[in-house]
Write an enzyme that holds these catalytic residues in place. Structure first.
Site, PDB file in Angstrom:
ATOM      1  CG  HIS A  51      75.640   0.607 -11.406  1.00  0.00           C
ATOM      2  ND1 HIS A  51      75.565   0.296  -9.924  1.00  0.00           N
ATOM      3  CD2 HIS A  51      74.793   1.556 -11.587  1.00  0.00           C
ATOM      4  CE1 HIS A  51      74.769   1.460  -9.601  1.00  0.00           C
ATOM      5  NE2 HIS A  51      74.545   2.043 -10.651  1.00  0.00           N
ATOM      6  N   PRO A  91      70.902 -10.687   1.456  1.00  0.00           N
ATOM      7  CG  PRO A  91      70.302  -8.513   2.532  1.00  0.00           C
ATOM      8  CD  PRO A  91      70.316  -9.917   2.770  1.00  0.00           C
ATOM      9  CE1 TYR A 115      77.072  -7.371  -6.020  1.00  0.00           C
ATOM     10  CE2 TYR A 115      76.384  -6.391  -8.219  1.00  0.00           C
ATOM     11  CZ  TYR A 115      76.508  -6.342  -6.995  1.00  0.00           C
ATOM     12  OH  TYR A 115      75.738  -5.359  -6.165  1.00  0.00           O
TER      13      TYR A 115
END
Length: 390
Positions: A72, A292, A384
């Site tokens: 991704h 999470p 991220y």
């Protein structure tokens, strides 16, 4: 039995460490209280940072990930149904890989068998001893017999509920914890994903996440009260709530189907300090837990053991204790940054009990700022995809 490193726990931290040590020519034995099927079958994270992907390649266990994983270049945020994309590749030069922890564990176990890495499964009453001396050892029971493993060092990779962390005395060990007042209700279904990339949704009714494990298997979550039961959430109710929170644009891509796994997971932020005491080192969930939302759990475990393996290699090859002496501080520096990001991202995307109109407006304002600011998107993307080791 004797080895150089006794590794307690055959999860991601323990198995990656075993492969790293094998690569460095350092002997290790892994002791695990569960069976391989149990460890490999646990449903866990599915987002790998760029650094984790590259490490699996270097260890020679990344071939199937490269074939079957889903790379991704970005991720999506939905605010009350309106979606915008964060182009991580353009902002940072890196992306992420969606490849489930179950698959990572299968690859690590298969390679361990091929390389002859010793793993003791179904070991009961595992316990480290004499970690404050230069002659530690680990004991366990298996098939009714007592076993002892003498070693130079013990790596506690046995998770949040393992025995290793408790071996650090109360007067030495500090614990920092926040338990969140909600959980994640998650399902797995054999249906194609709603979108090519993940969708994190902030809605007045609560958080939702559209994720995936493969091109034909989807993983979805909705925020729910901690006292909810699985029985409260038949599939039809789950799909209706998910689509409402995702909004019309994202919901249009949702394919409904029968779930084959459904669970409610609590969320917590947790860190213990230090991550080393005497001849014992902690790594992974034994030392820290993150909610999470930031997709950091398995990736943090990997970064811990990369640092630990480097320190142990320095000890054996260069006869220097500098690396092992600095392991805790080095690992914790990265841990706290990941904890901060996961805490921030959770606060940004979830509805907390007692959240009023002011707090809701502030969330919306911050998300609007991220949408319109390249600098804010870069900060989110850098965290991220994974900060570098420090």
């Amino acid at each position: 039995m004797r080895t150089q490193i006794a590794i307690i726990g055959a999860g991601p931290a323990g198995l990656v460490l075993a492969h790293l040590l094998h690569r460095a020519g350092i002997d290790a034995v892994v002791v695990e209280r569960r069976s391989r099927d149990y460890v490999e079958g646990r449903v866990r994270a599915g987002v790998l940072e760029q650094g984790t992907v590259e490490l699996l390649d270097r260890l020679g266990v990344g071939a199937r990930m490269r074939r079957e994983g889903l790379p991704h270049a970005g991720t999506n945020l939905a605010v009350d149904g309106e979606m915008f994309r964060i182009d991580m590749q353009a902002l940072t030069g890196s992306g992420i890989m969606v490849y489930g922890q179950q698959e990572v564990m299968r690859d690590l176990f298969d390679a361990a068998e091929e390389r002859g890495l010793p793993i003791v499964f179904e070991a009961e009453e595992v316990q480290p001893h004499d970690i404050g001396t230069d002659r530690p050892h680990v004991t366990w029971r298996r098939d009714g017999a007592e076993h002892r493993l003498d070693c130079d060092f013990v790596a506690g990779c046995d998770g949040f509920h393992g025995v290793s962390r408790g071996c650090i005395p109360d007067g030495v060990r500090q614990e920092f914890e926040r338990v969140y007042p909600f959980g994640w209700l998650g399902i797995l279904a054999e249906v194609p994903p709603a979108a090519h990339e993940l969708i994190y949704a902030n809605h007045e009714r609560g958080f939702a996440l559209a994720s995936m494990r493969s091109a034909g298997r989807s993983r979805y979550y909705v925020q729910c009260p901690l006292d909810d039961r699985i029985e409260d959430w038949p599939d039809d109710r789950f799909w209706d709530e998910l689509c409402l929170r995702l909004g019309p644009q994202a919901a249009a891509g949702v394919t409904r189907g029968r779930s084959f796994e459904k669970s409610i997971a609590p969320l917590r932020s947790f860190v213990t300090e230090p991550m080393r005491h005497g001849r014992l080192f902690l790594a992974g969930d034994a030392a820290h837990i993150v909610p999470p939302t930031g997709a950091k759990g398995m990736n943090l475990a990997v970064s811990d053991v990369v640092m630990l393996a480097e320190a142990l290699a320095e000890f054996y090859q260069d006869k220097s204790a500098a690396g092992i002496d600095g392991y805790s501080a080095r690992a914790l520096a990265r841990v706290w940054k990941a904890e901060r990001f996961s805490w921030w991202f959770t606060g940004l995307t979830h509805r907390f009990p007692g959240t009023g109109p002011l707090e809701r407006r502030l969330q919306q304002a911050e998300l609007a700022y991220i949408k319109g600011s390249r600098a804010a998107q870069t900060t989110l993307a850098e965290n991220y995809v994974g900060l570098p080791l420090v």
